[in-house]
Scaffold this active site. Structure first.
Site, PDB file in Angstrom:
ATOM      1  N   GLY A  12     -16.508  18.972 -32.290  1.00  0.00           N
ATOM      2  CA  GLY A  12     -16.940  17.671 -32.790  1.00  0.00           C
ATOM      3  C   GLY A  12     -16.348  16.548 -31.970  1.00  0.00           C
ATOM      4  O   GLY A  12     -15.865  16.763 -30.852  1.00  0.00           O
ATOM      5  N   ASN A  13     -16.381  15.350 -32.516  1.00  0.00           N
ATOM      6  CA  ASN A  13     -15.789  14.198 -31.840  1.00  0.00           C
ATOM      7  C   ASN A  13     -15.236  13.236 -32.883  1.00  0.00           C
ATOM      8  O   ASN A  13     -15.296  13.502 -34.080  1.00  0.00           O
ATOM      9  CB  ASN A  13     -16.809  13.515 -30.916  1.00  0.00           C
ATOM     10  CG  ASN A  13     -18.053  13.069 -31.659  1.00  0.00           C
ATOM     11  OD1 ASN A  13     -18.001  12.220 -32.539  1.00  0.00           O
ATOM     12  ND2 ASN A  13     -19.203  13.650 -31.305  1.00  0.00           N
TER      13      ASN A  13
END
Length: 396
Positions: A207-208
């Protein structure tokens, strides 16, 4: 849109009267001029001196200010105001407003008011749920008044109900929304927001750091301006406030891709603000991967290119706005993406600008189109959203 607006703030005898100070601060900060009219009971909860210090105006409570016959004209106040807000509004005042019982300055001002009236009820939950109160609210609605619904709580019976006055920020937002320009009326805008999560196993993902704040600010701004909004949101904890926002929650890039492809043909424009993962694991383990060796090798494959697909789908009457988050060669990379994805313009963010981008309340952008670029100062994401939508309106 409250800049220069004249607001009459009516305060009644509720414990929530102390929140009127925050309401005044917010209105004044937004550029409004505030005149307080308070009931005798209201003065038992908050002093006129405090209110006068905040508004820089004498507080009006009685019909006559002096023994020499000088009086306060409720008719003049009704003609002066752009809006009247009664907050907090007790059950007693609700009843008087609904039935025209003009026994104090606030009620006579209300009865003389030519401008829109907003009412923020505040009372015990059981009092709010009582049929008499509800009938009075229905009567006031039928007169064209705007009721700012109170917050939920629990009745003595254990059932959920309402009664506690809405928070000042939301009250002021309701009035601001009323005066907001509706230049997107009749338009359908799709917005993607937040990150995507690409599963590695049942407990881990790629993810981020995206919080979704910029995308949600864009959705709220479009809805405030009258648009029908479809917000495709990745896994974030944020909630929407404006009516007119249909939210589709997704997790992975594939889910966001499918939602966007299905939604875009019905839209006038799309703003792709989400921080979509460019790669996903080639295989997803069906059980938690155990730490059994010194290293773990993941093979990554590209995810769906949402922007490229919508760029191919875009008709002559549709508009497409992209975002570019860059760490180096910012403008050159953004210009390439603008052409490659068939955007009408692209919003450039740079991680080199401290205190912007991920998980912050501020942003600093450059808007790049085929006609050139516009650079903006660092400001709140709410204000940045206004700049972006102003630019969208110029190409719609």
């Amino acid at each position: 849109m409250l800049e220069g607006k004249k607001i009459v703030l009516g305060i009644t005898g509720s414990i929530a009267a102390y929140k009127a100070c925050n309401i005044i601060r917010l209105l004044v900060k937004a550029g409004a001029e505030v005149q307080v009219v308070i009931t005798p009971a209201g003065k038992e909860f908050i002093t006129p001196i405090t209110l006068s210090a905040l508004t820089q105006k004498p507080v009006i409570s009685d019909f006559f200010s002096q023994r020499d016959g000088t009086w306060h004209s409720h008719v003049a106040l009704g003609l002066w105001a752009d809006a009247m807000l009664v907050a907090p509004c007790t059950a007693s005042t609700l009843g008087k407003m609904a039935h025209g019982v003009a026994d104090n300055m606030l009620i006579t001002t209300y009865l003389s008011m030519k401008a829109p009236v907003f009412i923020a009820p505040a009372m015990d939950l059981d009092m709010y749920a009582h049929p008499t109160t509800q009938q009075n609210l229905d009567t006031l609605r039928s007169f064209g008044n705007h009721i700012i619904e109170p917050q939920s709580g629990f009745l003595a019976s254990g059932l959920e109900g309402k009664g506690r006055m809405e928070e000042p920020e939301q009250i002021v937002a309701c009035i601001d929304d009323f005066f907001e320009k509706k230049d997107l009326q009749g338009k359908h805008i799709m917005i993607t927001a937040g990150p995507t999560y690409e599963k590695i196993d049942p407990v881990r993902f790629i993810g981020n750091y995206s919080s979704g704040k910029m995308g949600f600010a864009l959705a709220e701004e479009c809805a405030r301006r009258g648009a029908e909004v479809t917000l495709i949101a990745g896994p974030v904890v944020m909630q929407t406030r404006q009516k007119g926002i249909q939210r589709i929650d997704v997790e992975s890039c594939q889910q966001m891709y499918e939602a966007a492809v299905n939604t875009y043909p019905k839209c006038d424009a799309a703003i792709l603000c989400a921080a979509v993962a460019d790669f996903r694991p080639a295989e997803i383990a069906d059980r938690k991967i155990k730490r059994e060796s010194d290293d773990l090798i993941l093979r990554l494959v590209p995810t769906f290119d949402i922007a490229a697909k919508l760029g191919e789908m875009k008709s002559d009457s549709q508009r497409l706005v992209g975002f570019a988050l860059e760490t180096n060669d910012e403008e050159a990379n953004a210009e390439k993406k603008l052409a490659r994805k068939n955007f009408d313009f692209i919003v450039l963010n740079s991680l080199q600008n401290a205190g912007t981008c991920f998980r912050t309340d501020e942003n600093q952008i450059t808007i790049i189109s085929r006609k050139g670029k516009k650079e903006f100062d660092k400001k709140s994401k709410v204000k940045v959203a206004q700049d972006i939508i102003d630019e969208l309106l110029s190409v719609l």
